[in-house]
Design a protein around this motif. Structure first.
Motif, short mmCIF file in Angstrom:
data_model
loop_
_atom_site.label_atom_id
_atom_site.label_comp_id
_atom_site.label_asym_id
_atom_site.label_seq_id
_atom_site.Cartn_x
_atom_site.Cartn_y
_atom_site.Cartn_z
N THR A 76 7.92 -6.53 12.18
CA THR A 76 6.71 -7.58 11.60
C THR A 76 6.53 -6.06 11.68
O THR A 76 5.84 -6.18 10.14
CB THR A 76 6.32 -8.50 12.43
N GLN A 77 5.54 -5.05 12.14
CA GLN A 77 5.05 -4.35 12.32
C GLN A 77 5.65 -3.21 10.51
O GLN A 77 4.62 -3.00 10.19
CB GLN A 77 4.32 -3.55 12.85
N GLN A 78 6.25 -3.42 10.49
CA GLN A 78 6.71 -1.97 8.95
C GLN A 78 6.87 -3.45 7.81
O GLN A 78 6.72 -2.67 6.82
CB GLN A 78 8.35 -2.06 9.22
N LEU A 79 6.30 -4.27 8.20
CA LEU A 79 6.13 -4.93 6.80
C LEU A 79 5.09 -4.89 6.27
O LEU A 79 4.04 -4.58 6.73
CB LEU A 79 6.50 -6.79 6.74
N PRO A 80 4.84 -4.96 4.62
CA PRO A 80 3.60 -4.76 4.34
C PRO A 80 2.18 -5.91 4.46
O PRO A 80 2.96 -7.44 5.29
CB PRO A 80 3.95 -4.73 2.81
N VAL A 81 1.36 -5.77 4.17
CA VAL A 81 0.47 -6.78 4.31
C VAL A 81 0.07 -7.52 3.14
O VAL A 81 -0.26 -6.78 2.44
CB VAL A 81 -1.52 -6.16 4.58
N ILE A 82 -0.11 -8.78 2.71
CA ILE A 82 -0.24 -9.53 1.56
C ILE A 82 -1.41 -9.50 1.32
O ILE A 82 -2.06 -10.72 2.48
CB ILE A 82 1.07 -10.47 1.60
N VAL A 83 -2.16 -9.50 0.43
CA VAL A 83 -3.30 -9.61 -0.33
C VAL A 83 -2.77 -10.93 -1.38
O VAL A 83 -2.71 -10.45 -2.15
CB VAL A 83 -4.04 -8.05 -0.75
N ILE A 84 -4.16 -11.26 -1.32
CA ILE A 84 -4.07 -12.34 -2.72
C ILE A 84 -5.07 -12.84 -3.48
O ILE A 84 -6.06 -12.96 -3.32
CB ILE A 84 -3.74 -13.86 -1.51
N GLY A 85 -4.51 -12.15 -4.61
CA GLY A 85 -6.13 -12.26 -4.83
C GLY A 85 -6.48 -10.40 -5.73
O GLY A 85 -6.98 -9.69 -4.57
N ALA A 86 -6.62 -9.88 -7.02
CA ALA A 86 -6.63 -8.43 -7.10
C ALA A 86 -8.10 -8.68 -7.98
O ALA A 86 -8.47 -8.25 -9.15
CB ALA A 86 -5.64 -8.15 -8.74
N GLY A 87 -9.23 -9.64 -7.55
CA GLY A 87 -10.17 -9.13 -7.50
C GLY A 87 -11.14 -8.42 -7.16
O GLY A 87 -10.09 -6.93 -5.89
N PRO A 88 -12.69 -7.72 -6.41
CA PRO A 88 -13.10 -6.42 -6.19
C PRO A 88 -12.58 -6.95 -4.45
O PRO A 88 -12.42 -5.70 -4.28
CB PRO A 88 -14.74 -7.30 -6.29
N VAL A 89 -13.02 -8.18 -3.72
CA VAL A 89 -12.64 -7.98 -2.55
C VAL A 89 -11.37 -7.77 -2.13
O VAL A 89 -10.79 -6.61 -1.94
CB VAL A 89 -13.09 -8.68 -1.63
N GLY A 90 -10.71 -7.98 -2.81
CA GLY A 90 -9.27 -8.00 -2.93
C GLY A 90 -8.06 -6.75 -2.89
O GLY A 90 -7.52 -6.10 -2.17
N GLU A 144 -5.96 3.56 3.82
CA GLU A 144 -6.33 4.58 4.55
C GLU A 144 -6.13 4.30 5.47
O GLU A 144 -6.08 5.02 6.27
CB GLU A 144 -8.19 4.26 4.42
N ARG A 145 -5.91 3.27 6.54
CA ARG A 145 -5.60 3.17 7.17
C ARG A 145 -4.03 3.06 7.91
O ARG A 145 -3.54 2.62 8.64
CB ARG A 145 -5.48 1.64 7.84
N GLY A 146 -3.18 3.63 6.89
CA GLY A 146 -2.04 3.20 7.04
C GLY A 146 -1.18 2.89 6.87
O GLY A 146 0.27 2.49 7.23
N ILE A 147 -1.53 1.22 6.42
CA ILE A 147 -0.78 0.22 5.98
C ILE A 147 -0.47 0.36 5.05
O ILE A 147 -1.11 -0.07 3.91
CB ILE A 147 -1.96 -0.99 6.60
N GLU A 148 0.56 -0.53 4.26
CA GLU A 148 0.72 -0.95 2.74
C GLU A 148 0.42 -1.89 3.01
O GLU A 148 1.30 -3.18 3.05
CB GLU A 148 2.45 -0.46 2.81
#
Length: 453
Positions: A3-17, A26-30
């Motif tokens: 599971t740790q090799q999977l990406p983190v999915i971010v929903i929304g490409a606004g300022p916070v996303g 920056e933390r080495g997480i995709e």
């Protein structure tokens, strides 16, 4: 694959996303960012005519700025105020470009769950990756997997209704041709013609309502707007804090918003109707709208209605997750007491991070405006601090995740929002909103609006 090799999915490409994606990298997480719109900052672009009430120095995330630096990108003057359009084009668009294929446009998230586990099943739940169902604009469906999910989709698409009980007023849907749920862009000639010389009801008591009232007053003073009049409908009464913090607000532009609204009322460009909760919207013989209150009061007919009663989160696609949400605000349980207007009336909210944003379902986070549920007055700075903390936690750096790295400006008031400026003084005293969405409550070019930035 673990599971740790999977990406983190971010929903929304606004300022916070997009800031979340920058902090994860920056933390080495995709990261993988899924945006329903056809461009980064799609919601921000819908209020591109509005100037933020925060400066460039307050709406650029530090990790994002580091990511942009090698491209030659230089932040605009930190002391000036961008419009929503500036923010989207001069910051969000290049940031999404740097992220490249990590941002997918036209991708609407329709569901999030655990692989092979609906919300009922306990067995082996936490070891399962997240599954995210996506619909693309061409109708194609896709199933993605992720180690964690960060929902930064905001609340822009789900505004509150005119009805005073949280439900649409009777007749509200039938009168949709005369009702809008955004501050109109009165620089658009077609929109301007819709309101010029007309009587318009403005329902709401926050910064967006302030903005709409001031814009209508400005239209009434113009050559083509004679006869324009506003009717300000408040569900509560008028008190000393109704018009915000003024000069005591540490964001001067936010403090200026309410002053302009007060000037609109004092100048006779708008009438205030207090303690009015809309129950029914009727049409008279001429097709104009008559608002009827729960107490039986019937207001004089109006030509248009602007409903600015806040926003609410869309939780439908998160239904298979075990979220810990406050019953009133639909915000994370630990965050709700900090922002609940039932418990305190001050608009100031202090920095918070992963501890306040966590849910029974591990490694799923609601951030940005969506984290506030139905609560008002969200700042971009707050969202940037949230995702910094979340990214640190996902990287296993709990010390950094729990460290406060932000000081937020005081509102200068308990029980109110803010005011806004005329364009001539905007550079000195403030500028605009973020909506909205910014995140987000909005207005037109000249004065500023509020709610998010």
């Amino acid at each position: 694959m673990s599971t740790q090799q999977l990406p983190v999915i971010v929903i929304g490409a606004g300022p916070v996303g997009l800031a979340a994606a920058a902090h994860l990298l920056e933390r080495g997480i995709e990261p993988l960012v899924l945006e329903a719109g056809d461009a980064a900052g799609a919601a921000v672009r819908e209020w591109s005519h509005v100037r933020l009430f925060s400066t460039w120095g307050e709406v650029v995330d530090p990790a994002a700025e580091k990511l942009l630096a090698p491209t030659g990108w230089v932040r605009p003057d930190a002391d000036t105020y961008p419009s929503g359009g500036d923010w989207a084009e001069r910051y969000l668009r290049p940031l999404a470009a740097v992220l490249g294929d990590r941002v997918r446009l036209g991708a609407t998230v329709t569901g999030v769950s655990r692989s092979g586990r609906d919300r009922v099943v306990d067995a082996d739940r936490e070891s399962r990756p997240y599954v995210v169902h996506v619909e693309h604009t061409d109708g194609r469906e896709e199933r993605l997997t992720a180690r964690a999910v960060i929902d930064a989709s905001g609340t822009w698409a789900t505004p509150g209704p005119a009805g005073g009980s949280g439900l649409p007023a009777l007749g509200e849907k039938a009168a949709a041709d005369r009702i809008i749920y955004r501050v109109p862009d009165l620089k658009d000639p077609a929109v301007r013609a819709r309101y010029a010389g007309r009587r318009t009801a403005v329902i709401g008591s926050g910064a967006s309502a302030f903005t709409a009232l001031a814009y209508l007053a400005d239209l009434a003073r113009s050559q083509d707007g004679a006869g324009t009049h506003g009717v300000w409908i408040l569900r509560r009464g008028i008190s000393g804090s109704t018009f915000g913090g003024g000069e005591a607000d540490q964001l001067p532009a936010r403090g200026a918003l309410g002053l302009a609204a007060k000037a609109a009322v004092d100048g006779g460009y708008a009438d205030a109707v207090t303690g009015f909760r809309t129950e029914t919207v009727e049409r008279d013989a001429d097709g104009r709208l008559v608002l009827v209150g729960e107490d039986g009061r019937r207001l004089d007919p109006v030509d248009e209605v602007i409903v600015l009663t806040g926003f609410r989160p869309d939780l439908t696609f998160l239904d298979e997750l075990r979220l810990g949400l406050d019953d009133r605000l639909q915000a994370p349980v630990a965050l709700a007491p900090l922002i609940d207007p039932n418990q305190h009336s001050c608009g100031t909210v202090y920095p918070h991070g992963v501890n306040e944003l966590s849910h029974p379902e591990r490694d799923v986070y609601l951030v940005g405006m969506k984290s506030y549920g139905r609560a008002p007055t969200f700042l971009a700075m707050t969202g940037y601090e949230q995702v910094r903390s979340v990214a640190a936690s996902l990287a296993g750096d709990q010390e950094a995740a729990e460290r406060v790295e932000l000081t937020l400006p005081e509102t200068g008031v308990c029980g109110g929002a803010g005011l806004f400026d005329e364009p001539e003084t905007a550079q000195a005293d403030g500028g605009g909103c973020c909506a909205a969405p910014a995140t987000l409550q909005i207005g037109v070019g000249a004065p500023a609006t509020s709610g998010g930035c």
